[in-house]
Design a protein around this motif. Structure first.
Motif, short mmCIF file in Angstrom:
data_model
loop_
_atom_site.label_atom_id
_atom_site.label_comp_id
_atom_site.label_asym_id
_atom_site.label_seq_id
_atom_site.Cartn_x
_atom_site.Cartn_y
_atom_site.Cartn_z
N PRO A 8 -4.80 10.71 -0.47
CA PRO A 8 -4.80 9.44 -1.24
C PRO A 8 -3.73 9.44 -2.31
O PRO A 8 -3.35 10.49 -2.85
CB PRO A 8 -6.20 9.39 -1.84
CG PRO A 8 -6.65 10.82 -1.89
CD PRO A 8 -6.02 11.48 -0.70
N TYR A 44 0.85 -1.18 0.00
CA TYR A 44 0.00 0.00 0.00
C TYR A 44 0.90 1.24 0.00
O TYR A 44 1.91 1.28 0.70
CB TYR A 44 -0.91 0.04 1.23
CG TYR A 44 -1.76 -1.19 1.42
CD1 TYR A 44 -3.02 -1.28 0.85
CD2 TYR A 44 -1.30 -2.26 2.18
CE1 TYR A 44 -3.81 -2.42 1.03
CE2 TYR A 44 -2.08 -3.40 2.36
CZ TYR A 44 -3.34 -3.46 1.79
OH TYR A 44 -4.09 -4.58 1.96
N TYR A 78 6.61 9.72 0.96
CA TYR A 78 5.70 8.66 0.53
C TYR A 78 6.15 7.35 1.19
O TYR A 78 7.32 6.99 1.12
CB TYR A 78 5.72 8.50 -0.99
CG TYR A 78 5.14 9.70 -1.73
CD1 TYR A 78 3.81 9.71 -2.14
CD2 TYR A 78 5.92 10.81 -2.01
CE1 TYR A 78 3.28 10.79 -2.81
CE2 TYR A 78 5.40 11.91 -2.68
CZ TYR A 78 4.07 11.89 -3.07
OH TYR A 78 3.55 12.97 -3.74
N GLY A 90 -1.58 12.06 4.67
CA GLY A 90 -2.80 11.25 4.62
C GLY A 90 -3.59 11.36 3.34
O GLY A 90 -4.64 10.72 3.22
N ALA A 116 1.06 5.44 0.66
CA ALA A 116 0.39 6.51 1.40
C ALA A 116 1.33 7.70 1.50
O ALA A 116 2.56 7.55 1.53
CB ALA A 116 -0.02 6.04 2.79
N LYS A 117 0.74 8.90 1.53
CA LYS A 117 1.52 10.12 1.72
C LYS A 117 1.48 10.54 3.18
O LYS A 117 0.56 10.19 3.92
CB LYS A 117 0.97 11.25 0.83
CG LYS A 117 1.94 12.39 0.60
CD LYS A 117 1.40 13.40 -0.38
CE LYS A 117 2.41 14.54 -0.57
NZ LYS A 117 1.90 15.57 -1.50
#
Length: 609
Positions: A292, A284, A323, A290, A286-287
């Motif tokens: 998307p 997964y 990231y 938060g 994610a930044k």
């Protein structure tokens, strides 16, 4: 009469003020010296088959025990707004509605042990935000769904012992230390008590976190019974959790292609991470803020391995940041972070200023403003319009000759002379600027060569972003088939297309007005065509197979020929020997010596044969 009526009303009020207690229950008020207290209600009549509905509203603790109640209906306790302890234990409960515990906002403890509940409405726990104790001991639960996890975040005492559970969601242990990432506290009030004994646990990777916690010495999660045992698989049946060793269960590990990336503004960026683990982990992106992350792809080339790529197209300043690539399987999760920075500036184009007031004939691309219209401005204002060729004309009436008119003519001549000198000065500055263009273009290089294209990059320091540039490229040594592309200094790159594979090319970056021979140039090669290489490789393979088949046949043929030649030589030699024996066998011409010689010769001939 009036007195009797007052006494009757007083008795009625006292009777209404005293709470009514259900006939099958016992109500006890625990008073204090200050007149306050708490009320508890105990309902343990074996003949009770329904939840009582007339329990005093000030009840704090309600116990319904050892009855024949089979169902808890919707909103059974909604009026008990002060209820903190609800014990419905050792009854015959088989069904609990989703809204059974509606409006129990201050409930702290819920005990439903000793019933026959097989399905529990976990979403009903959201009606009890202050619930800390949940006892479901000695029921018939077979599984805990993943959807129940959010409703168990605040539970500090959870008893699921003596049920029919074989496994738990792997994410359930993530809400407690050490898997939730929070520091482990030694405060006894922050302990999590779990009752999991007397369940037929199937010890595989799904409960690996539970087994891992059982092996920890210092952990905030405390088991009621430390001797949890496995019921399956067969090789682990009867083995304690502390001694169980699981097969094909490895926590994932993550590795990224880079930890820090700096990319030019507007470029495309690819971020990659690789993960290993058993079972094969899922990745997964994610930044850090938060937000998307889209444009991701992942693939598993084999068991226990997975990679993922995230793409950022036309990167902007808002795309800069950290990231994280998260790898997760039932054995655990881990993550790695990539920091992305954006370098460069945004090029903007300012539209040229159009003339607004013209009172006389002017040169191309200039605006003349007389001093009589705007006295606060200088005598003449000149604005150079880049890349324009507009001619402005006007009709001027010839005024009468007066002293004021003579003065105005002199002022006009002076302004025109000053305008001409300013124009020459600006032209000289522009020429000087153009002559230094080639000096400010640097780091000319070719990247991303393919069979038919390449990307040209450059850095233009000190040049405006809209400065026109021309890219000229051709095959090396073939100047008669040059191709040109127009661009500007701010773009910083250009895609050269339509190239031939496996050839050497020359490319130059030319600025308008620069000196001949001083423009930056470089040479590069395009890649060979993979299809041609594949055909050549196929031809080599076929030729090798043909040779492997033909060579044994040729060798066999040569062997046969040599064998035939050897047979013919042997026959001729035997024939010659026989003739020699016939000539030496005449009795009249022979003697003992000749016979001896014959025997010797014939022996030699036979030996040679």
């Amino acid at each position: 009469m009036r007195r009797l009526l007052c006494v009757h009303l007083l008795l009625c009020c006292l009777h209404m003020a005293h709470p009514f207690c259900p006939s099958q229950c016992t109500c006890v008020f625990h008073g204090r010296a200050d007149g306050t207290g708490t009320r508890s209600v105990l309902c343990n009549d074996p003949d009770m088959s329904d939840i009582p509905v007339n329990v005093p509203v000030d009840t704090v603790k309600l116990r319904i025990e050892k009855t024949t109640v089979r169902r808890i209906p919707t909103e059974a306790f909604y009026y008990l707004v002060e209820l903190r302890y609800l014990w419905i234990t050792y009854n015959s409960i088989t069904s609990v509605d989703t809204g059974s515990f509606y409006n129990l906002k201050v409930l702290h403890e819920l005990r439903l042990d000793g019933n026959m509940i097989s399905i529990f409405p976990w979403e009903a726990l959201k009606e009890m935000p202050r619930l800390r104790t949940l006892d479901l001991h000695n029921n018939r639960l077979t599984n805990i769904p993943t959807e129940a996890i959010p409703y168990l975040l605040n539970i500090t005492y959870l008893d699921l012992s003596s049920n029919k559970l074989t496994t738990l969601p792997s994410d359930l242990m993530d809400i407690w230390p050490p898997f939730n990432g929070l520091p482990i506290s030694t405060n006894a009030s922050q302990k999590i008590v779990l009752g999991l004994q007397d369940n037929p646990w199937f010890c595989d990777c799904k409960i690996s976190k539970l087994i891992e916690i059982s092996k920890m010495a210092n952990t905030p999660v405390v088991f009621m019974d430390l001797f949890l045992t496995c019921s399956g698989p067969e090789n682990l049946a009867g083995v304690l959790f502390q001694r169980a060793e699981l097969d094909n269960c490895v926590k994932p590990s993550v590795m990224t292609s880079a930890t820090k990336i700096t990319s030019p503004l507007g470029s495309n960026v690819l971020l990659r991470c690789d993960a290993t683990g058993l079972p094969t982990p899922t990745l997964y992106w994610a930044k850090s803020d938060g937000s998307p992350v889209n444009n991701t792809v992942q693939e598993s080339p084999g068991e226990g391995i997975r990679w993922s790529i995230m793409s950022l197209h036309g990167i902007l300043y808002k795309d800069a940041g950290n990231y994280s690539c998260q790898a997760k399987n039932v054995a655990g999760n881990t993550e790695a972070t990539i920091s992305v920075s954006v370098a460069g500036t945004i090029s903007t184009t300012i539209a040229p200023v159009r003339p607004t007031s013209v009172t006389g004939p002017t040169s191309q691309g200039t605006t003349f403003i007389p001093t009589t219209d705007i006295p606060d401005l200088p005598a003449a204002a000149t604005t150079v319009l880049p890349r324009t060729s507009t001619t402005v004309s006007a009709v001027v009436k010839k005024p009468k000759t007066t002293p004021s008119n003579s003065l105005q003519k002199g002022s006009f001549k002076q302004t025109k002379t000053q305008q001409g000198s300013n124009g020459r000065k600006l032209a000289a500055d522009e020429k000087s600027k153009k002559s230094d263009v080639s000096k400010t273009v640097k780091d000319l290089k070719i990247v991303e060569e393919t069979t038919d294209s390449a990307v040209l990059l450059w850095i233009a320091d000190g040049l405006p972003n809209d400065t026109p540039l021309t890219v000229v490229y051709s095959p090396y040594g073939e100047d008669d088939i040059k191709r040109t592309e127009d661009t500007n200094a701010g773009s910083g790159k250009m895609l050269l297309e339509g190239l031939s594979s496996g050839m050497r090319y020359s490319v130059c970056l030319i600025a308008k007005g620069s000196d001949a021979g001083k423009d930056p140039c470089i040479d590069f090669y395009t890649l060979d065509n993979v299809e041609d290489g594949g055909q050549n490789q196929l031809f080599i393979i076929i030729s090798g197979i043909a040779c492997a088949l033909v060579l044994p046949l040729i060798a066999l043929l040569i062997y046969k020929i040599l064998e035939e030649l050897e047979k013919e030589s042997y026959v001729k030699f035997e024939t010659i020997s026989m003739k020699q024996r016939t000539l030496n066998s005449h009795p009249n011409e022979s003697s003992i010596d000749s016979q001896m010689t014959y025997k010797s010769d014939s022996s030699r001939s036979e030996y040679l044969c």
